[in-house]
Design an enzyme around this catalytic site. Structure first.
Site, PDB file in Angstrom:
ATOM      1  N   GLU A 207     -10.052  -3.932   2.860  1.00 59.04           N
ATOM      2  CA  GLU A 207     -10.708  -4.101   1.558  1.00 59.04           C
ATOM      3  C   GLU A 207     -11.954  -3.217   1.528  1.00 59.04           C
ATOM      4  O   GLU A 207     -12.773  -3.285   2.417  1.00 59.04           O
ATOM      5  CB  GLU A 207     -11.200  -5.558   1.402  1.00 59.04           C
ATOM      6  CG  GLU A 207     -10.123  -6.598   1.451  1.00 59.04           C
ATOM      7  CD  GLU A 207      -9.365  -6.687   0.148  1.00 59.04           C
ATOM      8  OE1 GLU A 207     -10.024  -6.674  -0.898  1.00 59.04           O
ATOM      9  OE2 GLU A 207      -8.132  -6.776   0.198  1.00 59.04           O
TER      10      GLU A 207
ATOM     11  N   THR B 143       0.818  -1.210   0.000  1.00 60.86           N
ATOM     12  CA  THR B 143       0.000   0.000   0.000  1.00 60.86           C
ATOM     13  C   THR B 143       0.859   1.271   0.000  1.00 60.86           C
ATOM     14  O   THR B 143       1.872   1.333   0.687  1.00 60.86           O
ATOM     15  CB  THR B 143      -0.899   0.006   1.243  1.00 60.86           C
ATOM     16  OG1 THR B 143      -1.654  -1.203   1.232  1.00 60.86           O
ATOM     17  CG2 THR B 143      -1.835   1.188   1.252  1.00 60.86           C
TER      18      THR B 143
ATOM     19  N   GLY C 175       2.790  -3.215   8.363  1.00 54.70           N
ATOM     20  CA  GLY C 175       3.076  -3.558   9.749  1.00 54.70           C
ATOM     21  C   GLY C 175       4.505  -4.041   9.902  1.00 54.70           C
ATOM     22  O   GLY C 175       5.112  -4.543   8.943  1.00 54.70           O
TER      23      GLY C 175
END
Lengths: 616, 616
Positions: B439, B155, B194
């Site tokens: 999502e 992302t 993360g």
């Protein structure tokens, strides 16, 4: 300091001007934005006053909250106390009256981020409402000067909304003209009062009054709990903070244990009922007057906390949705602004319409409250109190539910960045979600009656006829009763929006754009409750399809004015606390800038990683 | 130390035995509780293994989280790293294989509270999925031994689900057999991964591959970002934490900027596509295989995070609802347990039914995933991948939405105490709400097709006939398409629940109680979507009333077994982290005990109050 990135020349967002993607949204609004701002404020003069107050607050570094997302609870609490003290100083300095317009705006701008919210918003007003002149004269000036800090101690560990169940007792002892306060068991610990955990020197304790061997129900008593010299808790008093919550980290919600604590007879607030020196209980008005301060708190919550939460969420989500581009609606073009997707409009625009609907409703309701207040104070006429109580409970429950859900819809509509605290949206949700908790749906249910709706009445009747006892019948129909209460409130809100629009005939431009929102609110309400309309044939499936189609057309109408409509709320960047919702639209730059300030970036965890590599 | 309260003898809750109000709920369950636990675990042996793992974790103080609600972000992060390291040690010590049952249970018990979730759950598995043998042999052992810590950097600040829009580029330079990585602008910063903010030494970077002047789309590359000697970031690398979020404070979600960073050709994961030394791009399988690790993550989320969140919320809310008494259903009696109110049952029991429905669905879906995995690995057969992708997206979206809403319903059903972090409920919500964000509904919408539902197809067709271009038509019907996707998933889940029940014929006692939940789930689903059924006349209003009446009867059936049903989930108190939901039912005592530990109670803010009294 910012991370140095050699490839791009990263400059501070403040020198970037406005993002062209948001600038283009503002070039030709279909209405004069400033006039809508004035309408929402209640007139151009009030807009000017509000902006004046905001400019004073925004220019004082004590009130700055640039670091709000990076502080510990203790730091947040201490900041909120500093702000409260500074605000008092400012008010003295500038001559703002306690009940004046400036103070009202100042408290509204700072909201829960300034300490002593219960002190200012409940302790002082309740003394004014329930106290006699001598009590008001003694306590209110001390409180206003922060010589004492007060809290309102009603809720107990084991009891919330069911006030008759409260266990704290106050027993009058005529031999020394004192009340003696006790808590019989663990579940009677006062739990949740704001400003109590660390700040309060005094508590307005709500307790069951016993005199001459008889319980007279719940009354309010002023109890000193901490020393005015060294702030230590007084004998018989155990007090502390109840620990972290979903939000309101800066508020010291507390617990309070009172064991055999004595207070003088004069400390019972006695405008409406009193214990005479010999212990006789004297009543001077409606039993229900004690509820009035709760109604007032509830009402203030609507305009000061609940509706603004949804309004701010709309500002952030709609602004972000014109600077965020994702995927392509037409092949070969630039990526599309996400606000151009119907799914996004469907999520956000009904929320925007809701803000206006609720704002107008809250205005009307406040007018009604003031009317009732005058009736009670001037004529001793309590006849409107039950209706006020019922409507305030119903509106409070509906508005807080809808606003919470709406804020969360806005938050999720911002995707991943809506999950970052820096977006401002998670805090808006976790705060407004708190406002849902003060009153359960039970309240609505108990206060609204079955005459609203045929079905519930019918079911209640048939259950009674079938031999079920009344209390069971009441519980069994509770779900229908709650639905009825919601429907009634919903109708009142739509009706009020329509009436508000009819009064705007002299302002056709803003009437036109707001009429679109009025229609959108009404149709969205029908669609959200389509089941109810279809159930008894008030509508056919085909008619519902027409509603859906009309709603879709309205979304398109709102699209072109969406940014101007949220601009009209006139929230400064300092009030939004949002990296993605600021006026200039520089969402990415600000996320990047703000992230650098996180304490997690302060030091590289060397030691930890050395330990790690040695042990494995 | 506890506050001393002289009136009551406050003893530690651990020595109190069980609260009689919850004990009485457990005296005569209609079914063998342990058998339901076994069913949920997948057999009695697995229950035993799980309990063995949990006992090891619960008895090791490194894993203790008694102070979880009182820590700063940095402290939480450091604790999670310590737990991750300790877990590795334990696994070595006890000989637990990485893919073994014990390790699976250990990771599930510790969940996101152990660091390196992306390292263990995505970095390593993705290398195994997308790497060739040599790559797996080189990197996986290093990662498993924590010699390196990996993250999965996909992302970007400006791009999430729209993968084709990702901006990071990797360009092959045949002259030195290296890839060169760059990020052309601010919006291409990797954002959110993360384990990246402070921990990661390596990143699996997803980027657009350029070779021989042509873009070949997104591929995965292993990039070292921090020194293995002193953990400092390498030249060309800027890395840090993205700041606080709605939850997951302990996770160092990070940002990553790569500027002209060179990596060797071998660092491209090349099981399915490769760049040969001269720069020729070679493809060896489906384009879509890169999505497989996303599907796996998604699937794991269902069983490990999303469904357990709702299950735990049900445990907490249902246990609390039998120890909380409020108001009186029958005059003259004791106050009523709130679980005896129909409104409370209406809120909680459909959630309980949902946990079982989703659990059985997730089990079936995992079986399907493993099937597809075998097909791909053994036969190179990718034909089921699109269906897997579509179903996983649809289920993920539906389950995370429903579970989030359900957790919040449970939280609010606990009134004020549900707002305290100590209840455990706010954290469950803010965590599971995060899972909704990975999502968007867009994914569902894009993946599900119009053939599911007549109306959408009809509308799409009529829009096309009326001359609207296809992409506009697709957007306009998106709302209906999303509804269709949800309906399809809903149907699959009910169907799967019914099938699971039919396989329980040899266990009539548990079949009977679970059948009630199966019916309740199905009827609640109809009621929640009543509009759909009424709209086209699939049901009349009268039939819907019958559904409502049946649902009410089912609530009564569930009531007597409610506590035993949540006991069957077999969550230890250490896993619930809830002051109000513990097995022994001592909600008030534990709230009071835990509150004492809040840092806000550590010191009386003397200085602050002296300052305060002097300045006003």
């Amino acid at each position: 300091q910012l991370v140095t990135v050699s490839t791009w020349s990263l400059v501070s967002t403040w020198s970037l001007g406005v993002n062209p993607d948001i600038h283009s949204e503002r070039t030709s609004p279909s209405f004069p934005v400033e006039r809508v701002t004035n309408l929402l404020d209640g007139g151009a003069e009030l807009t000017a006053t509000r902006r004046h107050v905001e400019s004073i607050i925004n220019s004082d570094s004590t009130f700055s909250q640039d670091d709000r997302y990076f502080l510990t609870r203790v730091e947040q609490y201490e900041g909120s106390v500093r702000r409260a003290v500074r605000l008092r100083e400012k008010m003295k300095e500038l001559g703002w009256a306690d009940n004046g317009t400036e103070a009202m705006f100042a408290f509204r701008v700072l909201g829960a981020d300034v300490a002593f919210g219960i002190h200012n918003g409940v302790f002082i007003p309740t003394i004014k409402e329930l106290g006699i002149e001598a009590q008001i004269a003694k306590w209110v000036p001390l409180a206003q000067d922060l010589q004492i800090i007060g809290t309102y101690a009603q809720t107990e560990l084991g009891h919330g909304t069911y006030l008759r169940g409260l266990e704290t007792t106050v027993t009058f002892d005529p031999s020394n003209q004192e009340f003696v306060i006790n808590m019989p068991r663990l579940s009677s610990i006062k739990w949740w009062p704001g400003d109590l955990g660390r700040s309060a020197t005094h508590a307005l304790v709500l307790a069951q009054l016993y005199t001459q061997g008889k319980c007279q129900g719940m009354h309010a008593f002023i109890v000193q709990i901490r020393s005015l010299v060294d702030h230590s808790s007084l004998p018989g008093v155990t007090v502390g903070d109840i620990g972290p919550k979903m939000n309101f980290d800066q508020v010291d919600n507390g617990f309070l244990i009172l064991q055999n604590v004595h207070i003088p007879r004069e400390n019972m607030l006695c405008r409406y009922s009193e214990v005479s020196p010999d212990g006789t209980y004297v009543k001077r008005g409606s039993d229900r007057i004690n509820y009035f301060s709760m109604v007032l708190t509830r009402t203030r919550l609507l305009s000061a906390e609940i509706i603004p939460a949804l309004a701010k969420a709309c500002v952030i989500a709609i602004r972000y949705s014109v600077v965020r581009r994702q995927s392509k609606l037409k092949p070969g073009e630039m990526e599309t602004k996400i606000l151009d997707y119907q799914m996004q409009q469907q999520k956000l625009f009904p929320q925007l319409a809701t803000v206006f609907a609720f704002h107008f409703m809250a205005s009307s309701f406040e007018a009604f409250c003031n009317q009732v207040k005058v009736q009670i104070k001037s004529k001793g006429d309590f006849s409107s109190l039950p209706e006020l109580h019922a409507l305030s409970a119903g509106l409070k429950a509906l508005l807080s539910d809808v606003c919470s859900a709406g804020v969360e819809t806005c938050r999720r509509a911002c995707g991943g960045h809506g999950y970052s605290l820096l977006s401002g949206l998670p805090s808006l949700y976790t705060r407004v979600a708190g406002s849902c908790t003060y009153e359960g749906e039970n309240t609505v249910m108990q206060l609204q009656t079955a005459r609203l709706i045929k079905n519930a009445g019918f079911q209640l009747q048939s259950l009674l006829q079938s031999g079920v006892e009344q209390y069971v019948a009441w519980d069994s129909t509770s779900i229908l009763l709650a639905q009825a209460a919601i429907a009634h409130c919903q109708y009142t809100i739509v009706n009020n929006f329509v009436e508000t629009m009819s009064r705007l005939q002299h302002e056709p431009e803003i009437q036109q754009v707001l009429q679109v929102l009025c229609d959108l609110y009404a149709l969205s309400g029908i669609l959200a409750n389509a089941e109810e309309f279809l159930h008894d044939g008030y509508m056919t499936g085909h008619q519902l399809d027409l509603v859906t189609a009309s709603q879709r057309d309205l979304l398109t109408c709102v699209r072109k004015d969406a940014v101007s409509l949220v601009d009209a709320f006139d929230y400064s960047d300092q009030q939004l606390h949002s990296a993605i919702g600021s006026y200039d639209g520089h969402a990415y730059q600000r996320l990047f800038e703000w992230a650098q300030k996180a304490p997690m970036n302060a030091k590289v965890p060397f030691a930890l990683f050395l330990a790690l590599s040695s042990c494995c």
